[in-house]
Design an enzyme around this catalytic site. Structure first.
Site, PDB file in Angstrom:
ATOM      1  N   CYS A 256      37.959  48.851  40.899  1.00 44.99           N
ATOM      2  CA  CYS A 256      38.642  47.726  40.960  1.00 44.99           C
ATOM      3  C   CYS A 256      38.700  47.075  39.747  1.00 44.99           C
ATOM      4  O   CYS A 256      39.693  46.357  39.424  1.00 44.99           O
ATOM      5  CB  CYS A 256      37.616  47.039  41.954  1.00 44.99           C
ATOM      6  N   HIS A 315      33.351  42.844  43.402  1.00 51.31           N
ATOM      7  CA  HIS A 315      34.598  43.408  43.479  1.00 51.31           C
ATOM      8  C   HIS A 315      35.684  42.485  42.378  1.00 51.31           C
ATOM      9  O   HIS A 315      35.321  41.251  42.281  1.00 51.31           O
ATOM     10  CB  HIS A 315      35.123  43.239  45.079  1.00 51.31           C
ATOM     11  N   ASP A 338      45.410  41.543  44.362  1.00 53.55           N
ATOM     12  CA  ASP A 338      44.313  42.832  44.229  1.00 53.55           C
ATOM     13  C   ASP A 338      45.227  43.749  44.476  1.00 53.55           C
ATOM     14  O   ASP A 338      45.716  43.999  45.628  1.00 53.55           O
ATOM     15  CB  ASP A 338      43.478  42.246  45.380  1.00 53.55           C
TER      16      ASP A 338
END
Length: 667
Positions: A256, A315, A338
């Site tokens: 991530c 995250h 994202d």
């Protein structure tokens, strides 16, 4: 007209240095001129004769095959219109004419060719313009623009909520090939789409993921990175985007923070203000019910076939700044994007742009993908006890945590190398009426309060373990009564990755204690031998996850909680000069001691900086227990100015140890 009197363009000077300085693009490492839309730029045109009142100068700006072109003629008006492309004479001296050109504030961004009266004037790039008040990415504060558009270094925030670690990151949006790579990723968009930061940012987000049309990065959470680069090795977006541009193939591997770093680089490169953001205790809700369901057996071990949801220690995603003219009023500003491959949106792995304002208010119907992001930052956690009853399983809800998801949402502070907590941008204060109302609005129902009558409450004090030392936990039990009670405590400890992926169970600690008073502390311990030899079982940074169940013996009342412990490891020492000269060797001296009772294997030290052409490294196969190593890494700076040097240490067993220093490089 006599052909001898025809106006002929002999040359066009794009005034690269002058225009680049005015457009804040002088740092781009490209031979082409880089401009920002909605802002004047100058051209110096040499003619065969002086320009006369009846002459025409026609400029054609073309964005490529099957793309529209703009035709602009000299405008006799002295003032500029509010919209559209325009060109005026700024200065005339004999056969030399200086033209001022202004592009539309909503022009197509990308690569342009330019012709002046059929003379090929060359190529330039046109970017979004946060300095232009008519551009939909306009950002009013100069300090914010310096950070979110022009800053080419920063930090990622990792670890977990109670033990936040910073990881230096080089965005490098001005480096060679980066801008070319970013615009090549957008060649599938239609011209009208290339005008909109909403659609451009969504497309860039999509193309970060290799699962989408051979995008930039391959995601990998298996712990096996033998046919690529382990995600924790990366400290810069630059080699990733450069490799993708040169090879046209996905780069292996990312997780991530790598996806966020590269996406932030790409957005800043094309002129969209962007920042990398970390959400600690981030929920991954697979059932889209705005909660995470965790199932435990009676010893506290998780039951994998039932526990489909997960809570990531952290995250990361990217926020981009823009107006949302496609939405009702009130949703301009920061938008979540994202590119980590988690959820499918309109057939591809991507999230956003989702307005932070909509996330905060629980307006999950607002585009794009707001339901998923809302749960990440504000979902509830349900812990279930699975009891065996005559060969049948019975699920008993033993804990509802409404304030454990979405902690310490973080980004780099504007103008400072410090963390800024932006949690309250994403959610109202935990437990406030506004926060619960947002959850009610998002879920369409009132929250469950059937566990509020519990008499026993449980929490854990510790948040870290010094690597090589025992695991020590202090369990805090609180009651409304002071009557002595016997309590059974069961604590199951797992070794897992930051995404909640369990690699092995370290064991279960069980204890029966008599508690007295309204608050009691219970100590639990596990020797380091239970985890130390398992650290290298996967090539990832590991943490300890604990699930604790407490049961009042007399009443059978059960409560539960969980905790995450990160490993601490003493840093190595680094010496380097505070100043150095360009194109002359710079020596970095490192000193490292293995303080663990086991050998460290696959040792690698690396040095990265935007002042260097390439990363420099030093490797050793093994460092025995207690052994100290000293070595030097020599590198040669190729760019002047203050340059941050990042020195990283990694091994099979220990990850993410680094040191950094800014060195002033002079001529």
């Amino acid at each position: 007209m006599d052909s001898r009197n025809m106006l002929v363009v002999y040359s066009v000077n794009l005034e690269k240095k002058l225009n680049a300085a005015a457009h804040h693009t002088i740092e781009y490492q490209t031979q082409k001129l880089v401009l920002r839309r909605g802002q004047i730029f100058s051209l110096k045109v040499m003619l065969n004769r002086p320009l006369q009142s009846h002459d025409e100068l026609k400029l054609i700006f073309n964005t490529g095959h099957n793309m529209p072109f703009y035709t602009v003629e000299l405008d006799p008006m002295t003032s500029y219109r509010s919209k559209g492309w325009q060109v005026k004479i700024a200065k005339q001296s004999g056969v030399e004419v200086v033209l001022n050109v202004i592009s539309a504030a909503d022009a197509v961004v990308g690569r342009y060719t330019m012709n002046v009266n059929e003379f090929d004037a060359g190529v330039f790039f046109l970017l979004f313009n946060p300095w232009c008040s008519d551009d939909s990415v306009f950002m009013a504060s100069e300090e914010d623009r310096a950070e979110y558009v022009l800053n080419d270094t920063g930090y990622m925030y990792m670890g977990f909520a109670k033990q936040i670690k910073e990881k230096p990151w080089t965005f490098g949006q001005f480096e060679k090939y980066i801008l070319n790579c970013c615009f090549r990723l957008l060649t599938h968009l239609e011209p009208k789409e290339m005008q909109s930061p909403v659609l451009v940012s969504r497309a860039i987000c999509t193309m970060m993921c290799a699962a989408n049309n051979f995008g930039v990065l391959v995601g990998n959470w298996t712990g096996d990175y033998s046919n690529g680069t382990a995600p924790y090795v990366w400290a810069s977006s630059v080699p990733i985007l450069q490799q993708h541009y040169i090879t046209r193939m996905p780069v292996r591997f990312g997780q991530c923070w790598v996806f966020s770093g590269v996406l932030t680089t790409a957005l800043r490169a094309v002129g969209i203000p962007a920042r990398s953001v970390t959400n600690f205790e981030s929920a991954h809700d697979t059932e889209k019910n705005l909660r995470v369901d965790i199932y435990l057996d009676e010893s506290g071990k998780t039951i994998p076939h039932l526990t489909k949801d997960s809570v990531w220690n952290f995250h990361m995603w990217t926020d981009a700044w823009m107006k949302r003219q496609d939405l009702p009023q009130g949703h301009d500003g920061w938008q979540v994007l994202d590119s980590t491959p988690q959820e499918i949106s309109e057939g591809q792995f991507r999230i956003g742009p989702s307005p932070v304002s909509a996330i905060r208010q629980g307006l999950v119907q607002i585009m794009y993908d707001t339901t998923f992001v809302f749960t990440e930052v504000n979902g509830d956690k349900y812990i279930w006890l699975v009891k065996q009853n005559q060969e049948r399983e019975k699920n008993v809800l033993i804990a509802v945590e409404t304030a454990s998801i979405g902690k310490n949402i973080s980004t780099k502070m504007v103008g400072e190398n410090r963390r800024q907590d932006i949690t309250l941008h994403y959610k109202f204060p935990e437990g406030s009426p506004e926060e619960r109302k947002a959850m009610e609005k998002a879920s369409g129902k009132r929250p469950d309060d059937k566990l509020n009558s519990r008499t026993l409450h449980i929490s854990v004090l510790q948040n870290s373990v010094e690597l090589g030392h025992p695991i020590n936990l202090t369990i805090v039990l609180k009651r409304k009564t002071a009557t002595p009670q016997n309590v059974n405590i069961s604590c199951s400890l797992d070794l897992q990755t930051y995404t909640g992926n369990k690699k092995t169970n370290l064991g279960v600690i069980q204890k029966t204690v008599q508690i007295q008073g309204q608050e009691s502390e219970v100590s639990l311990s596990m020797d380091s031998s239970f985890y130390i030899y398992k650290l290298g079982m996967v090539d990832d940074e590991m943490v300890i996850k604990g699930f604790i169940i407490a049961e009042i013996v007399d009443s059978g009342e059960r409560v539960a909680t969980d905790t995450t412990l990160c490993f601490l490891y003493s840093a190595f020492s680094v010496e380097m000069p505070s100043t150095s000269k360009v194109n002359q060797p710079l020596t970095i001296t490192c000193n490292f001691k293995n303080t663990l009772p086991i050998p460290l294997t696959n040792i690698k030290f690396s040095v990265e900086s935007l002042g260097l052409n390439n990363m420099k490294s030093w490797e050793q196969e093994t460092v025995p227990p207690g052994k100290t190593i000293n070595f030097q890494i020599e590198c040669t700076p190729v760019k002047t100015g203050p340059r941050k040097f990042i020195v990283k240490f990694i091994s099979r067993q220990v990850k993410e140890v680094h040191a950094e220093k800014v060195v002033l490089i002079t001529k």
